[in-house]
Design a protein around this motif. Structure first.
Motif, short mmCIF file in Angstrom:
data_model
loop_
_atom_site.label_atom_id
_atom_site.label_comp_id
_atom_site.label_asym_id
_atom_site.label_seq_id
_atom_site.Cartn_x
_atom_site.Cartn_y
_atom_site.Cartn_z
N TYR A 38 40.43 33.38 39.18
CA TYR A 38 41.16 33.01 37.96
C TYR A 38 42.59 33.54 37.97
N CYS A 39 42.88 34.40 38.93
CA CYS A 39 44.18 35.06 38.93
C CYS A 39 45.14 34.39 39.91
N ARG A 40 44.72 34.36 41.18
CA ARG A 40 45.64 33.89 42.21
C ARG A 40 44.98 32.79 43.01
N THR A 54 49.96 49.63 36.97
CA THR A 54 49.18 48.46 37.35
C THR A 54 49.86 47.73 38.49
N GLY A 55 49.47 46.47 38.71
CA GLY A 55 50.08 45.70 39.80
C GLY A 55 49.76 44.22 39.60
N GLY A 56 49.69 43.49 40.65
CA GLY A 56 49.15 43.71 41.96
C GLY A 56 48.06 44.79 41.92
N GLU A 57 47.78 45.33 43.06
CA GLU A 57 46.82 46.43 43.10
C GLU A 57 47.60 47.73 43.31
N PRO A 58 47.66 48.58 42.25
CA PRO A 58 48.53 49.76 42.34
C PRO A 58 48.17 50.71 43.48
N LEU A 59 46.88 50.76 43.86
CA LEU A 59 46.50 51.74 44.89
C LEU A 59 46.96 51.33 46.29
N LEU A 84 45.58 54.06 34.65
CA LEU A 84 45.76 53.18 35.82
C LEU A 84 44.76 52.03 35.71
N THR A 85 45.20 50.83 36.05
CA THR A 85 44.27 49.69 36.14
C THR A 85 44.12 49.31 37.60
N THR A 86 42.89 49.20 38.06
CA THR A 86 42.67 48.95 39.49
C THR A 86 41.44 48.09 39.71
N ILE A 142 38.85 49.75 35.30
CA ILE A 142 38.45 49.14 36.57
C ILE A 142 38.00 47.70 36.33
N SER A 143 38.55 46.78 37.10
CA SER A 143 38.12 45.39 36.99
C SER A 143 36.80 45.23 37.71
N LEU A 144 35.81 44.74 37.00
CA LEU A 144 34.46 44.56 37.60
C LEU A 144 33.85 43.31 36.97
N GLU A 175 38.20 37.44 27.51
CA GLU A 175 38.31 35.98 27.58
C GLU A 175 39.33 35.64 28.66
N VAL A 176 38.99 34.62 29.47
CA VAL A 176 39.95 34.19 30.46
C VAL A 176 41.15 33.56 29.75
N MET A 177 42.34 33.77 30.30
CA MET A 177 43.56 33.19 29.70
C MET A 177 44.07 32.06 30.59
N PRO A 178 44.71 31.06 30.00
CA PRO A 178 45.20 29.93 30.81
C PRO A 178 46.49 30.29 31.54
N ILE A 179 46.40 31.28 32.38
CA ILE A 179 47.57 31.74 33.13
C ILE A 179 47.15 31.84 34.60
N GLY A 180 48.12 31.67 35.49
CA GLY A 180 47.80 31.75 36.92
C GLY A 180 46.82 30.67 37.32
N ALA A 181 45.89 31.03 38.20
CA ALA A 181 44.96 30.04 38.72
C ALA A 181 44.04 29.50 37.63
N ALA A 182 43.84 30.26 36.55
CA ALA A 182 42.92 29.83 35.50
C ALA A 182 43.50 28.69 34.66
N ALA A 183 44.80 28.47 34.74
CA ALA A 183 45.41 27.45 33.89
C ALA A 183 44.76 26.09 34.15
N MET A 236 49.36 36.80 37.08
CA MET A 236 49.19 38.16 36.57
C MET A 236 49.56 39.20 37.62
N VAL A 237 49.28 38.91 38.89
CA VAL A 237 49.60 39.90 39.93
C VAL A 237 51.09 40.15 40.02
N SER A 238 51.89 39.12 39.70
CA SER A 238 53.33 39.33 39.81
C SER A 238 53.93 39.84 38.51
N GLY A 292 52.17 41.85 36.39
CA GLY A 292 51.63 43.19 36.17
C GLY A 292 50.58 43.09 35.08
N GLY A 293 49.30 43.06 35.48
CA GLY A 293 48.21 42.80 34.53
C GLY A 293 47.78 44.04 33.77
N1 SAM Z 1 44.61 44.89 40.59
C1 SAM Z 1 44.36 45.51 39.33
C2 SAM Z 1 43.02 45.09 38.79
O1 SAM Z 1 42.33 44.31 39.44
O2 SAM Z 1 42.64 45.59 37.73
C3 SAM Z 1 45.45 45.31 38.30
C4 SAM Z 1 46.08 43.95 38.19
S1 SAM Z 1 45.04 42.66 37.58
C5 SAM Z 1 46.18 41.32 37.57
C6 SAM Z 1 44.86 43.15 35.88
C7 SAM Z 1 43.83 42.42 35.08
O3 SAM Z 1 44.27 41.11 34.87
C8 SAM Z 1 42.46 42.34 35.70
O4 SAM Z 1 41.51 42.97 34.86
C9 SAM Z 1 42.21 40.86 35.79
O5 SAM Z 1 40.87 40.56 35.54
C10 SAM Z 1 43.12 40.32 34.69
N2 SAM Z 1 43.47 38.88 34.83
C11 SAM Z 1 44.15 38.27 35.79
N3 SAM Z 1 44.26 36.94 35.56
C12 SAM Z 1 43.62 36.72 34.39
C13 SAM Z 1 43.37 35.56 33.59
N4 SAM Z 1 43.80 34.33 33.94
N5 SAM Z 1 42.70 35.71 32.42
C14 SAM Z 1 42.25 36.94 32.04
N6 SAM Z 1 42.44 38.07 32.74
C15 SAM Z 1 43.12 37.96 33.90
#
Ligand code: SAM
Length: 333
Positions: free
Chosen positions: A27-29, A75-80, A102-104, A126-128, A196-204, A328-330, A332-333
């Motif tokens: 949904y992100c990239r 945050t990032g991208g992946e901050p770590l 930190l979000t990772t 933590i994203s899980l 909730e998924v947002m209509p941004i990035g690949a999810a749009a 979102m990766v660019s 900063g999520g």
């Molecule tokens: N790499 C870190 C991570 O995975 O938590 C930080 C960056 S990531 C872009 C931050 C958050 O954005 C994650 O929890 C991810 O699930 C969320 N995210 C990215 N695209 C999204 C979308 N279209 N709708 C909802 N959440 C989104």
């Protein structure tokens, strides 16, 4: 000064330290091919364009001197994946920010949890998105569930608490895991949040197919738990509930509902991209380029930055509409 402007003088800051991420969540990239086809190129900062730790700290000091900075989330991208991140955490911690988190995605967390804690980090999100090894791998484009679970164990062990995990709920992909994820949270003492998924990035492009509302999540949770709404925390994105299962376990779950219950009205977040652009809203990526200001003398920097923050806050969009399709990766999520 108007009441609204006074409220806005309290801000929190999300600092993206890189726009690189080894994972490609569905949904992100999107895949590289899809990215270029739809013109979704990220900011893709090169190493030279990325703010140095010293520049980030200068900016934080300037913001702190003009605004009530309630918290910083790295945050990032992946901050770590940003080399030397522990040093940045130590530098920011010395600035005395009340809430440094930190979000990772957790893939590299097990090895760094204790040094992050030692450097002054307070909390980790933590994203899980799944507890099933194969689903996790598929959603994240290659992630290893065990690594993230070890990362969770490591942060719990070294006391980086409360640990929050975020699950983006996707129809027919992971929505059958809502109760399982909440149980996992109760068992481990983790605060699970359903997004909730947002209509941004690949999810749009697949938003209608994937979207599950928080109301649907609640209905599913109610099949297994008693839910009691907790008081709303001003400025928070999450609506929290106390949950109890049949075996006397209790915990907190959260709902983040940018689509069905937008929280734009109370949003005080600023986002700093890895390349030095200050943004006020996920839905708007114009913002203000603060990179060039960072070489200025402190009083000039303070004045220019205060102005940039006010301009950025004024660019907030109510309610958010994703007119610009950055990732979102660019951002900063
Ligand atoms: N790499 C870190 C991570 O995975 O938590 C930080 C960056 S990531 C872009 C931050 C958050 O954005 C994650 O929890 C991810 O699930 C969320 N995210 C990215 N695209 C999204 C979308 N279209 N709708 C909802 N959440 C989104």
């Amino acid at each position: 000064m108007s009441g609204l402007r006074q409220i806005r003088r309290a801000v929190s800051l999300r600092i993206s330290v890189t726009d690189r991420c080894p994972l490609s969540c569905v949904y992100c990239r999107p895949s590289g091919k899809e990215e270029s086809k739809r013109g979704l190129a990220p900011f893709s900062s090169t190493r030279a364009e990325i703010l140095s730790f010293e520049e980030i700290v200068r900016l934080v000091r300037a913001i702190k001197s003009c605004f009530d900075l309630s918290g910083i989330r790295i945050t990032g991208g992946e901050p770590l994946v940003r080399r030397g991140l522990v040093r940045l955490v130590a530098m920011l911690s010395k600035e005395g920010v009340p809430d440094l988190s930190l979000t990772t995605n957790g893939q590299l967390l097990a090895e760094s949890a204790s040094s992050l804690r030692g450097a002054g980090l307070r909390r980790v999100n933590i994203s899980l998105d799944s507890l099933d090894r194969r689903t996790y791998h598929a959603i994240t484009g290659g992630g290893d569930l065990e690594r993230t679970l070890s990362g969770i164990d490591a942060v719990l062990q070294c006391g980086l608490t409360p640990v929050k995990s975020n699950m983006v709920v996707l129809r027919n992909i992971n929505d059958h895991e809502i109760v399982r994820m909440a149980r996992f949270g109760l068992e481990r003492g983790i605060h699970v949040r359903f997004l909730e998924v947002m209509p941004i990035g690949a999810a749009a492009a697949r938003f209608d197919e994937w979207f599950v509302s928080s109301a649907d999540v609640v209905r599913e949770l109610e099949t297994a738990f008693d839910l009691h709404a907790l008081p709303l925390v001003p400025g928070a994105t999450s609506r929290d509930f106390l949950v109890c299962d049949g075996e006397g376990r209790r915990g907190v779950i959260g709902l983040i509902s940018p689509e069905s219950v937008p929280f734009c009205g109370s949003c005080r977040r600023l986002r700093l991209t890895a390349g030095g652009r200050l943004l006020g809203c996920l839905a708007r990526v114009d913002g203000v380029d603060v990179g060039p200001m960072l070489g200025r003398r402190a009083p000039v920097l303070r004045a220019q930055l205060a102005d940039a923050v006010e301009k950025t806050l004024a660019l907030k969009q109510y309610p958010q509409r994703f007119v610009d399709q950055r990732l979102m990766v660019s951002i900063g999520g």
